[in-house]
Design an enzyme around this catalytic site. Structure first.
Site, short mmCIF file in Angstrom:
data_model
loop_
_atom_site.label_atom_id
_atom_site.label_comp_id
_atom_site.label_asym_id
_atom_site.label_seq_id
_atom_site.Cartn_x
_atom_site.Cartn_y
_atom_site.Cartn_z
N HIS A 227 41.50 46.19 27.76
CA HIS A 227 40.23 45.94 27.07
C HIS A 227 39.03 45.97 28.02
O HIS A 227 37.89 46.05 27.57
CB HIS A 227 40.28 44.61 26.29
CG HIS A 227 40.15 43.39 27.14
ND1 HIS A 227 41.22 42.64 27.57
CD2 HIS A 227 39.04 42.74 27.62
CE1 HIS A 227 40.80 41.61 28.28
NE2 HIS A 227 39.47 41.65 28.32
N ASP A 272 47.79 45.14 25.94
CA ASP A 272 46.51 45.04 26.66
C ASP A 272 46.78 45.12 28.16
O ASP A 272 46.75 44.12 28.89
CB ASP A 272 45.82 43.72 26.30
CG ASP A 272 44.40 43.64 26.83
OD1 ASP A 272 43.89 44.68 27.31
OD2 ASP A 272 43.80 42.56 26.76
N SER A 368 38.81 38.47 32.62
CA SER A 368 39.68 39.46 31.99
C SER A 368 40.30 40.40 33.01
O SER A 368 39.64 40.86 33.95
CB SER A 368 38.88 40.29 30.98
OG SER A 368 38.53 39.52 29.86
#
Length: 418
Positions: A227, A272, A368
């Protein structure tokens, strides 16, 4: 009868101030002497590193000994380290021996050779040749009493500089700062990371601004989240940096290619995971080197400790921070994480939850793609999760959700050849 004349003695008394001065001076001199003795015996010591290469004659080499992630590698390395430790702790060098670590297991014909780095502490005025001779003497005793490990008795040791010892240890994945120095003390603690604490951590920067975290898994590849590249996957717009500071990084790395999992689904956060290939290979140092990939069968039990690191915001919708931070969390089972009051069934088999029940410690925006790592019994660090998603940051019963690395080992190997 002769009698000696009686001599009248005159009593003489020392001045009490003089007596007091003499006593105090004596106590001070004694204290200084003891302090100097303690210093030279206990503190005026230097660390010395040695390498030995043990040929195991009754262990057959196989592919399971290629990686420190496998149980077979851990078991054999642990047996060798325990044997060395026990031998020295029962010898006349018990107070000088600090630690031994198997830096590498490698093939030697059909058998196995173990490269071991050992650390000792001696006073500075010790003779180098004498120290080496004493260590070799103890090792010879070990070779004669090695139990069910048959070791070639011609084993010798080589003196290493601090840098040479570090070079041996950083070439093995997952070496934290306490392992590189073969220290008995952990360096973890607090929330702000020290330089070199997490040497695999990188910042992925889009147009030179920190955007995501990532982890070096060898000298050419970074593991991160898919992502991170939803808005831009052009390698020319990205660079990676190492070091705890995003403002003053230790190393800048150009990106050659970005590989996103073909089945990544942003709506459900499935698959992901992504890989970043660097333009040039990284030269490892004590502050920059790779984390270990886990074995597919690696046990990640609920309740076990893990660490998440990154430059993310300290609160939801906050700003990223310039200095790397670390947080201690606990692994949470997928069943608990899927409870109605938590994520209500949204956690899939390729995901992993970690946090604390009361909240407050969590990954957040800007973290992230960064690593969730665990330490094994030999003090090697393994990446078990990749920061993926969550409900805001640090809420009770809303732990961080990570991509479960063990579920994607085949994909990683297909893309990288690692």
């Amino acid at each position: 009868m002769y009698r000696p004349a009686r001599v009248t003695s005159t009593s003489r008394f020392l001045n009490p101030y003089v007596v007091c001065f003499i006593v105090v001076a004596g106590v001070v001199i004694l204290a200084v002497t003891i302090a100097l003795l303690v210093y030279f015996l206990a503190f005026d010591q230097k660390s010395y590193f040695y390498r030995s290469s043990f040929q195991l004659l009754n262990v057959e080499y196989n592919s399971q000994l290629n990686s420190p992630a496998t149980q077979e590698y851990r078991t054999l390395s642990g047996r060798i380290e325990s044997l060395i430790t026990k031998t020295f702790k029962e010898s006349n060098l018990r107070n000088q021996f600090i630690r031994a670590h198997v830096a590498k297991l490698r093939q030697d014909g059909s058998g196995v050779r173990a490269d071991v780095v050992m650390k000792f502490q001696f006073t500075r005025n010790n003779n180098g040749a004498s120290m080496k001779s004493r260590i070799e003497s103890v090792l010879r005793q070990m070779l004669n009493n090695s139990g069910n490990l048959e070791i070639n008795p011609s084993t010798e040791i080589t003196s290493l500089t601090d840098q040479a010892a570090a070079n041996w240890l950083i070439n093995e994945c997952g070496a934290g700062p306490d392992l590189i120095t073969l220290s008995e003390q952990r360096i973890l603690g607090g929330t702000e990371a020290e330089e070199g604490s997490w040497p695999w951590q990188v910042s992925l920067r889009l147009n030179n601004a920190h955007h995501c975290g990532g982890s070096l898994i060898n000298n050419m590849w970074i593991l991160t989240a898919a992502h991170c590249f939803r808005s831009n996957s052009n390698p020319r717009d990205w660079i990676a940096t190492s070091g705890i500071s995003t403002t003053f990084p230790k190393l800048r790395m150009r990106v050659r290619n970005i590989l996103i999992h073909n089945n990544y689904k942003s709506a459900t956060h499935e698959n992901d995971i992504a890989l970043v290939r660097l333009e040039n290979s990284v030269t490892f140092t004590k502050d920059i080197h790779s984390v270990c990939l886990p074995a597919a069968t690696q046990n990640i039990p609920p309740g076990s400790t893990a660490y998440v690191t990154g430059w993310g915001a300290q609160e939801y919708a906050g700003h990223t921070v310039p200095e790397l931070r670390q947080g201690q969390v606990r692994i949470i089972s997928n069943d608990v994480c899927n409870a109605p009051h938590s994520y209500n069934g949204a956690i899939l088999s390729g995901m992993l939850c970690a946090g604390v029940p009361q909240g407050g410690v969590d990954a957040c925006q800007g973290d992230s793609g960064g690593p969730l790592v665990q330490e094994d019994s030999r003090r090697l660090w393994f990446i078990v999760g990749i920061v993926s998603w969550g409900d805001q940051c640090g809420l009770p019963d809303k732990p961080g959700v990570y991509t479960r690395v063990t579920a994607y080992l085949d994909w990683i190997r297909q893309q990288t050849g690692i």
